[in-house]
Design a protein around this motif. Structure first.
Motif, PDB file in Angstrom:
ATOM      1  N   VAL A 229      43.032  42.088  35.930  1.00 19.68           N
ATOM      2  CA  VAL A 229      44.030  41.331  35.179  1.00 19.68           C
ATOM      3  C   VAL A 229      43.424  40.914  33.853  1.00 19.68           C
ATOM      4  O   VAL A 229      42.322  40.359  33.813  1.00 19.68           O
TER       5      VAL A 229
ATOM      6  N   ARG B  11      48.716  39.709  31.179  1.00 21.85           N
ATOM      7  CA  ARG B  11      49.409  40.974  30.947  1.00 21.85           C
ATOM      8  C   ARG B  11      49.896  41.543  32.279  1.00 21.85           C
ATOM      9  O   ARG B  11      49.211  41.450  33.281  1.00 21.85           O
TER      10      ARG B  11
ATOM     11  N   ASN C 120      50.665  44.193  35.110  1.00 23.21           N
ATOM     12  CA  ASN C 120      49.971  45.380  35.610  1.00 23.21           C
ATOM     13  C   ASN C 120      50.723  45.863  36.844  1.00 23.21           C
ATOM     14  O   ASN C 120      50.676  45.240  37.900  1.00 23.21           O
TER      15      ASN C 120
ATOM     16  N   SER D 211      50.191  48.267  38.758  1.00 26.60           N
ATOM     17  CA  SER D 211      49.362  48.764  39.866  1.00 26.60           C
ATOM     18  C   SER D 211      48.945  47.642  40.822  1.00 26.60           C
ATOM     19  O   SER D 211      48.421  47.911  41.907  1.00 26.60           O
TER      20      SER D 211
END
Length: 256
Positions: A194, A212, A214, A216
């Motif tokens: 992260v 941000r 993510n 995944s």
């Protein structure tokens, strides 16, 4: 003789006098009779007062009785089919039955696969929703995190990379070093990296921290942990630094 003439003359004078006195009556009577006579002539009335009337002839057409129409029987006549027609009907029925069976079979196979996929997706969605609902709402401000400090250390020896077992923390803030760096990597069960974008004032306090996204990362909770840890980080003060200096902190979580 003279006396007769005188008498006749007097009589004539008297008649003339009477005529003169009643001339309008006499003329009116004469005109009335003339008009009455003309009316008789126009209305074809004879002198006796009988009016001639023309006979009126009324012709009646001959009435011919219509022939009675026999009502057709409402019963349908049985349809007689030839052997050829019976054979064609049997062929059509067999063809339709075969096509229906094939269509039903294909539809069943299609719906079986699709149904299983939809059922699996629905079960997974229900499971995810239940997991989310079962999680307790955590007040991040109450979470205690280990803190990496640099008190008493030479600033030149302080590195921007912090190792905590298999995970690590790396920050990027030009010409600045950390004084207090919370470590959230032990809090999450899921793993992933992260990155949190930060803004730091001249006193070294983080004024803004945004994690941000993510895709995944399955455990979205670690995004909140990283963002909270970044907001608690304290850097050294620098009066020459920008009023709001931009940087970032990267957290690598290892699944527990």
């Amino acid at each position: 003789m003279i006396s007769n003439l005188i008498f006749y003359f007097c009589l004539v004078q008297k008649f003339i006098k009477i005529y003169r006195q009643n001339i309008y009556g006499v003329m009116g009577t004469l005109v009335f009779h003339i008009l009455l006579f003309a009316a008789f002539l126009l209305s074809d009335v004879d002198i006796k007062g009988n009016v001639k009337e023309d006979a009126i002839l009324i012709e009646f057409p001959d009435i011919i009785p219509e022939p009675e129409v026999e009502e057709e029987s409402l019963e349908e006549k049985p349809e007689v089919r030839t052997d050829k027609e019976n054979y064609n009907n049997r062929s059509n029925i067999a063809s339709n039955r075969s096509a229906t069976e094939n269509t039903t079979k294909s539809a069943d196979e299609f719906f079986d696969d699709e149904y299983l996929k939809e059922l699996e997706a629905a079960q997974k969605l229900v499971s995810d929703v239940n997991n989310q609902l079962s999680k307790e709402i955590v007040d991040l401000s109450d979470i205690k995190m280990p803190v990496e400090t640099t008190e008493g250390m030479d600033p030149d020896s302080i590195k921007n990379v912090i190792y905590t077992g298999e995970s690590n923390i790396i920050y990027f803030l030009e010409n600045r070093y950390h004084l207090r760096l919370p470590v959230p990597v032990y809090l999450a069960q899921g793993g992933g990296t992260v990155t949190v974008d930060i803004k730091v004032n001249q006193a070294g306090k983080v004024t803004e921290a945004v994690a941000r996204q993510n895709n995944s990362i399955r455990d979205k909770q670690i995004l909140l942990y990283a963002q909270e840890a970044a907001s608690r980080t304290v850097f050294n003060s620098d009066p020459n630094a920008p009023a709001s200096q931009k940087g970032s902190i990267q957290y690598t979580f290892v699944a527990q």
